[in-house]
Enzyme design. Structure first.
Site, PDB file in Angstrom:
ATOM      1  N   SER A   1     -11.053  -0.739   2.397  1.00 51.35           N
ATOM      2  CA  SER A   1     -10.398  -0.783   3.715  1.00 51.35           C
ATOM      3  C   SER A   1     -10.063   0.640   4.148  1.00 51.35           C
ATOM      4  O   SER A   1      -9.389   1.362   3.407  1.00 51.35           O
ATOM      5  CB  SER A   1      -9.093  -1.566   3.661  1.00 51.35           C
ATOM      6  OG  SER A   1      -9.313  -2.880   3.232  1.00 51.35           O
TER       7      SER A   1
ATOM      8  N   GLU B   1      -5.731   4.105   5.310  1.00 48.63           N
ATOM      9  CA  GLU B   1      -5.272   3.787   3.954  1.00 48.63           C
ATOM     10  C   GLU B   1      -5.629   4.895   2.963  1.00 48.63           C
ATOM     11  O   GLU B   1      -4.793   5.294   2.163  1.00 48.63           O
ATOM     12  CB  GLU B   1      -5.875   2.456   3.486  1.00 48.63           C
ATOM     13  CG  GLU B   1      -5.365   2.067   2.110  1.00 48.63           C
ATOM     14  CD  GLU B   1      -6.162   0.969   1.461  1.00 48.63           C
ATOM     15  OE1 GLU B   1      -5.946  -0.198   1.810  1.00 48.63           O
ATOM     16  OE2 GLU B   1      -6.988   1.270   0.577  1.00 48.63           O
TER      17      GLU B   1
ATOM     18  N   ARG C   1       0.832  -1.218   0.000  1.00 49.20           N
ATOM     19  CA  ARG C   1       0.000   0.000   0.000  1.00 49.20           C
ATOM     20  C   ARG C   1       0.864   1.264   0.000  1.00 49.20           C
ATOM     21  O   ARG C   1       0.531   2.269   0.648  1.00 49.20           O
ATOM     22  CB  ARG C   1      -0.949   0.049   1.202  1.00 49.20           C
ATOM     23  CG  ARG C   1      -1.990  -1.057   1.227  1.00 49.20           C
ATOM     24  CD  ARG C   1      -2.968  -0.932   0.077  1.00 49.20           C
ATOM     25  NE  ARG C   1      -4.081  -1.867   0.185  1.00 49.20           N
ATOM     26  CZ  ARG C   1      -4.077  -3.120  -0.309  1.00 49.20           C
ATOM     27  NH1 ARG C   1      -3.007  -3.592  -0.949  1.00 49.20           N
ATOM     28  NH2 ARG C   1      -5.142  -3.888  -0.188  1.00 49.20           N
TER      29      ARG C   1
HETATM   30  P1  FAD Z   1      -8.621   8.370  -5.844  1.00 45.10           P
HETATM   31  O1  FAD Z   1      -9.393   7.865  -4.708  1.00 45.10           O
HETATM   32  O2  FAD Z   1      -9.223   9.438  -6.681  1.00 45.10           O
HETATM   33  O3  FAD Z   1      -7.194   8.855  -5.351  1.00 45.10           O
HETATM   34  C1  FAD Z   1      -6.435   8.027  -4.486  1.00 45.10           C
HETATM   35  C2  FAD Z   1      -5.036   8.655  -4.363  1.00 45.10           C
HETATM   36  O4  FAD Z   1      -4.377   8.633  -5.621  1.00 45.10           O
HETATM   37  C3  FAD Z   1      -5.062  10.125  -3.943  1.00 45.10           C
HETATM   38  O5  FAD Z   1      -3.937  10.373  -3.137  1.00 45.10           O
HETATM   39  C4  FAD Z   1      -4.919  10.885  -5.249  1.00 45.10           C
HETATM   40  O6  FAD Z   1      -4.304  12.136  -5.073  1.00 45.10           O
HETATM   41  C5  FAD Z   1      -4.030   9.948  -6.044  1.00 45.10           C
HETATM   42  N1  FAD Z   1      -4.241   9.972  -7.490  1.00 45.10           N
HETATM   43  C6  FAD Z   1      -5.376   9.652  -8.160  1.00 45.10           C
HETATM   44  N2  FAD Z   1      -5.162   9.731  -9.492  1.00 45.10           N
HETATM   45  C7  FAD Z   1      -3.872  10.122  -9.655  1.00 45.10           C
HETATM   46  C8  FAD Z   1      -3.048  10.385 -10.792  1.00 45.10           C
HETATM   47  N3  FAD Z   1      -3.496  10.262 -12.050  1.00 45.10           N
HETATM   48  N4  FAD Z   1      -1.766  10.773 -10.575  1.00 45.10           N
HETATM   49  C9  FAD Z   1      -1.275  10.901  -9.321  1.00 45.10           C
HETATM   50  N5  FAD Z   1      -2.005  10.682  -8.214  1.00 45.10           N
HETATM   51  C10 FAD Z   1      -3.286  10.289  -8.385  1.00 45.10           C
HETATM   52  N6  FAD Z   1      -7.519  -0.882  -2.949  1.00 45.10           N
HETATM   53  C11 FAD Z   1      -6.669  -1.936  -2.998  1.00 45.10           C
HETATM   54  O7  FAD Z   1      -5.442  -1.756  -3.078  1.00 45.10           O
HETATM   55  N7  FAD Z   1      -7.135  -3.217  -2.959  1.00 45.10           N
HETATM   56  C12 FAD Z   1      -8.454  -3.500  -2.870  1.00 45.10           C
HETATM   57  O8  FAD Z   1      -8.827  -4.664  -2.835  1.00 45.10           O
HETATM   58  C13 FAD Z   1      -9.366  -2.408  -2.822  1.00 45.10           C
HETATM   59  N8  FAD Z   1     -10.696  -2.633  -2.711  1.00 45.10           N
HETATM   60  C14 FAD Z   1     -11.549  -1.584  -2.644  1.00 45.10           C
HETATM   61  C15 FAD Z   1     -12.927  -1.853  -2.549  1.00 45.10           C
HETATM   62  C16 FAD Z   1     -13.831  -0.814  -2.496  1.00 45.10           C
HETATM   63  C17 FAD Z   1     -15.308  -1.126  -2.376  1.00 45.10           C
HETATM   64  C18 FAD Z   1     -13.378   0.526  -2.564  1.00 45.10           C
HETATM   65  C19 FAD Z   1     -14.358   1.654  -2.547  1.00 45.10           C
HETATM   66  C20 FAD Z   1     -12.016   0.806  -2.649  1.00 45.10           C
HETATM   67  C21 FAD Z   1     -11.100  -0.249  -2.698  1.00 45.10           C
HETATM   68  N9  FAD Z   1      -9.707  -0.027  -2.782  1.00 45.10           N
HETATM   69  C22 FAD Z   1      -8.845  -1.089  -2.868  1.00 45.10           C
HETATM   70  C23 FAD Z   1      -9.180   1.346  -2.815  1.00 45.10           C
HETATM   71  C24 FAD Z   1      -9.218   1.982  -4.229  1.00 45.10           C
HETATM   72  O9  FAD Z   1      -9.988   1.212  -5.091  1.00 45.10           O
HETATM   73  C25 FAD Z   1      -7.810   2.119  -4.829  1.00 45.10           C
HETATM   74  O10 FAD Z   1      -6.957   2.827  -3.959  1.00 45.10           O
HETATM   75  C26 FAD Z   1      -7.831   2.824  -6.178  1.00 45.10           C
HETATM   76  O11 FAD Z   1      -6.570   2.712  -6.795  1.00 45.10           O
HETATM   77  C27 FAD Z   1      -8.208   4.306  -6.083  1.00 45.10           C
HETATM   78  O12 FAD Z   1      -8.407   4.790  -7.395  1.00 45.10           O
HETATM   79  P2  FAD Z   1      -9.110   6.188  -7.637  1.00 45.10           P
HETATM   80  O13 FAD Z   1      -8.999   6.514  -9.091  1.00 45.10           O
HETATM   81  O14 FAD Z   1     -10.490   6.154  -7.107  1.00 45.10           O
HETATM   82  O15 FAD Z   1      -8.186   7.159  -6.791  1.00 45.10           O
HETATM   83  N1  EPU Z   2     -11.610 -10.352   9.559  1.00 48.70           N
HETATM   84  C1  EPU Z   2     -12.258 -10.135  10.761  1.00 48.70           C
HETATM   85  N2  EPU Z   2     -13.415  -9.407  10.734  1.00 48.70           N
HETATM   86  C2  EPU Z   2     -13.953  -8.921   9.602  1.00 48.70           C
HETATM   87  C3  EPU Z   2     -13.296  -9.140   8.378  1.00 48.70           C
HETATM   88  C4  EPU Z   2     -12.104  -9.864   8.376  1.00 48.70           C
HETATM   89  O1  EPU Z   2     -11.800 -10.568  11.807  1.00 48.70           O
HETATM   90  O2  EPU Z   2     -15.006  -8.267   9.677  1.00 48.70           O
HETATM   91  C5  EPU Z   2     -10.351 -11.124   9.577  1.00 48.70           C
HETATM   92  C6  EPU Z   2     -10.574 -12.559   9.145  1.00 48.70           C
HETATM   93  O3  EPU Z   2      -9.839 -13.382  10.020  1.00 48.70           O
HETATM   94  C7  EPU Z   2      -9.931 -12.625   7.779  1.00 48.70           C
HETATM   95  C8  EPU Z   2      -8.861 -11.555   7.849  1.00 48.70           C
HETATM   96  O4  EPU Z   2      -9.418 -10.546   8.693  1.00 48.70           O
HETATM   97  O5  EPU Z   2      -9.400 -13.873   7.512  1.00 48.70           O
HETATM   98  C9  EPU Z   2      -8.511 -10.958   6.496  1.00 48.70           C
HETATM   99  O6  EPU Z   2      -9.702 -10.465   5.876  1.00 48.70           O
HETATM  100  P1  EPU Z   2      -9.772 -10.201   4.302  1.00 48.70           P
HETATM  101  O7  EPU Z   2      -9.378 -11.432   3.547  1.00 48.70           O
HETATM  102  O8  EPU Z   2     -11.079  -9.592   3.990  1.00 48.70           O
HETATM  103  O9  EPU Z   2      -8.593  -9.175   4.043  1.00 48.70           O
HETATM  104  P2  EPU Z   2      -8.201  -7.820   4.752  1.00 48.70           P
HETATM  105  O10 EPU Z   2      -6.826  -7.984   5.309  1.00 48.70           O
HETATM  106  O11 EPU Z   2      -9.236  -7.353   5.696  1.00 48.70           O
HETATM  107  C10 EPU Z   2      -7.027  -6.926   2.616  1.00 48.70           C
HETATM  108  C11 EPU Z   2      -6.967  -5.635   1.869  1.00 48.70           C
HETATM  109  C12 EPU Z   2      -8.155  -5.516   0.931  1.00 48.70           C
HETATM  110  C13 EPU Z   2      -8.139  -6.681  -0.042  1.00 48.70           C
HETATM  111  C14 EPU Z   2      -8.202  -7.971   0.750  1.00 48.70           C
HETATM  112  C15 EPU Z   2      -8.073  -9.194  -0.133  1.00 48.70           C
HETATM  113  C16 EPU Z   2      -5.755  -4.075   3.238  1.00 48.70           C
HETATM  114  C17 EPU Z   2      -5.825  -2.891   4.117  1.00 48.70           C
HETATM  115  N3  EPU Z   2      -6.913  -4.521   2.780  1.00 48.70           N
HETATM  116  O12 EPU Z   2      -8.147  -6.846   3.486  1.00 48.70           O
HETATM  117  O13 EPU Z   2      -8.012  -4.309   0.195  1.00 48.70           O
HETATM  118  O14 EPU Z   2      -9.222  -6.624  -0.946  1.00 48.70           O
HETATM  119  O15 EPU Z   2      -7.116  -8.017   1.699  1.00 48.70           O
HETATM  120  O16 EPU Z   2      -6.762  -9.302  -0.557  1.00 48.70           O
HETATM  121  O17 EPU Z   2      -4.657  -4.575   2.954  1.00 48.70           O
HETATM  122  C18 EPU Z   2      -8.518  -1.999   0.212  1.00 48.70           C
HETATM  123  O18 EPU Z   2      -7.294  -1.811   0.249  1.00 48.70           O
HETATM  124  O19 EPU Z   2      -9.339  -1.059   0.156  1.00 48.70           O
HETATM  125  C19 EPU Z   2      -9.014  -3.362   0.225  1.00 48.70           C
HETATM  126  C20 EPU Z   2     -10.318  -3.675   0.242  1.00 48.70           C
END
Ligand code: FAD
Ligand code: EPU
Length: 356
Positions: free
Chosen positions: A247, A343, A174
């Site tokens: 997250s 995050e 991240r």
């Molecule tokens: P924004 O939210 O618009 O911006 C995020 C950051 O990037 C800001 O600091 C912004 O200044 C910068 N930025 C945006 N565009 C640019 C650019 N062109 N140049 C330079 N800087 C820029 N993230 C994960 O890593 N793994 C996940 O599994 C994951 N699951 C998600 C699930 C949900 C339901 C949601 C809502 C979010 C999740 N995220 C996850 C977070 C998010 O999807 C990512 O961080 C994504 O890359 C953000 O993209 P964005 O275009 O919306 O960026």
């Molecule tokens: N868990 C709980 N309670 C909950 C949910 C999860 O205790 O309500 C525990 C469970 O034991 C589970 C563990 O947390 O096994 C891990 O949960 P999960 O697999 O959902 O992954 P996470 O660590 O919570 C991370 C990323 C997610 C990504 C998933 C899958 C971060 C901060 N988050 O979540 O990314 O989708 O793994 O790889 O690293 C995001 O960054 O926005 C994001 C959604």
């Protein structure tokens, strides 16, 4: 809101622009200026417009990883550029040069449909391609940085185009050089290298079981994509239904000794080995064990589906969401002595501030 410049000049510019539909937490903030730019080559001239030249810039993609704690008094800049260039002449790998304004999830689905494997574990992550290198998006045991060969950007300090090799991006969990210097480099395009030699990546907890449940013995890339879609749909709330940014906290990285001490007291705490001899703890588990899952104060709360997801039940302001996040952080710190780090990008408040 008033709109000034025209698309013919390569961008549109709005004054006092509402942001509710520009962030997935659905915070009703405003920006003094909002520029949508359609042509990356025009950046040097577009950025000379007084509204952009004379105000603090904030780079925004699709707003899926940002919390506006209040109105933004500067200029928000979003790249709307689209397009993918394919280089298919290397027998070892295919290369995709993708414009920043493409949707990440569209790219993943399109690449799989073309028969280019590699990104399947990263399906269904919201947001733009330009933001993907920012925090080195990752899911289900894979990080985008593993495939990113170069990043093209416009340097807003030096006012010139710049290119970053994989090494220069300094990808980590991240994290990247871009995340550590927010608003310095506007990422314009990302080149992904997808090796033709493919191995399934199904070690992440639950993924193998989901494939088994689907009746899949020999996983092809699209099976893995389907399994990840199933898991994500079950676990994470949909931002179109309830405002959230995925997250809200990172999984904390702690010294092995601290992890060992916590595990001795709480044997169920999920831990994973991380880089530099550190141990990654499950923030979701810590938040749930601190009693915060499913709790709320007004419209700001923690999802009852996933403890790591801060949600806006309706009309919470950014300040209310931020206050609730700090309350959760204080609860985890009091119970476990672990300080969680947000995050998403926190706009208008210091993200690293200690809990009250
Ligand atoms: P924004 O939210 O618009 O911006 C995020 C950051 O990037 C800001 O600091 C912004 O200044 C910068 N930025 C945006 N565009 C640019 C650019 N062109 N140049 C330079 N800087 C820029 N993230 C994960 O890593 N793994 C996940 O599994 C994951 N699951 C998600 C699930 C949900 C339901 C949601 C809502 C979010 C999740 N995220 C996850 C977070 C998010 O999807 C990512 O961080 C994504 O890359 C953000 O993209 P964005 O275009 O919306 O960026
Ligand atoms: N868990 C709980 N309670 C909950 C949910 C999860 O205790 O309500 C525990 C469970 O034991 C589970 C563990 O947390 O096994 C891990 O949960 P999960 O697999 O959902 O992954 P996470 O660590 O919570 C991370 C990323 C997610 C990504 C998933 C899958 C971060 C901060 N988050 O979540 O990314 O989708 O793994 O790889 O690293 C995001 O960054 O926005 C994001 C959604």
């Amino acid at each position: 809101m008033t709109t000034e410049a025209t698309a013919a000049q390569g961008f549109t510019l709005a004054r006092n622009a509402p942001l509710r539909h520009r962030n997935t937490l659905r915070v009703d903030a405003h920006a003094a200026w909002l520029a949508d730019i359609n042509d990356a080559a025009a950046l040097p001239t577009v950025l000379e417009h007084p509204a952009l030249r004379d105000h603090r810039a904030l780079l925004l993609g699709e707003g899926s990883n940002v919390l506006f704690t209040r109105d933004f008094d500067g200029a928000i800049i979003t790249l709307k550029t689209r397009g993918v260039e394919v280089s298919d002449d290397d027998p070892a790998a295919v290369r995709l040069r993708v414009e920043a304004g493409e949707h990440w999830d569209d790219l993943v689905r399109w690449s799989l449909a073309q028969g280019y494997a590699g990104l399947e574990n990263l399906i269904m992550i919201p947001g733009s391609v330009g933001a993907a290198p920012m925090q080195n998006i990752g899911a289900y045991g894979v990080e985008a940085g593993e495939f990113i060969e170069t990043v093209d950007a416009f340097d807003l300090h030096e006012r010139r185009f710049a290119s970053f090799t994989h090494g220069a991006c300094e990808f980590a969990y991240r994290d990247s050089v871009f995340k550590r210097h927010p608003d310095r480099w506007l990422i314009t395009a990302v080149t992904l290298r997808l090796p033709r030699a493919w191995q399934p990546r199904i070690e992440y907890a639950g993924l193998r079981d989901e494939l088994r449940r689907m009746g899949c013995e020999h996983a092809a890339p699209f099976h893995i994509a389907d399994a990840v879609v199933n898991l994500r749909t079950r676990k994470l709330p949909d931002p179109d239904v309830i405002g959230n940014a995925g997250s809200f906290f990172k999984n904390p990285l702690v010294a092995a000794a601290q992890a060992g001490a916590l595990r001795a007291q709480h044997p169920q705490l999920p831990c994973w080995p991380a880089a530099h001899g550190l141990t990654k703890l499950s923030a979701a588990w810590l938040i749930e064990a601190a009693g915060c899952k499913g709790t709320r104060d007004g419209d700001a709360g923690i999802s009852n589906r996933h403890a790591l997801v801060l949600v806006n039940h309706g009309t919470a302001t950014g300040a209310q969401l931020w206050a609730f996040a700090q309350h959760v952080r204080a609860g985890v710190q009091a119970r476990f002595g672990v300080l969680l780090e947000p995050e998403p990008r926190i706009v208008g408040a210091p993200a690293a501030a200690p809990p009250p």
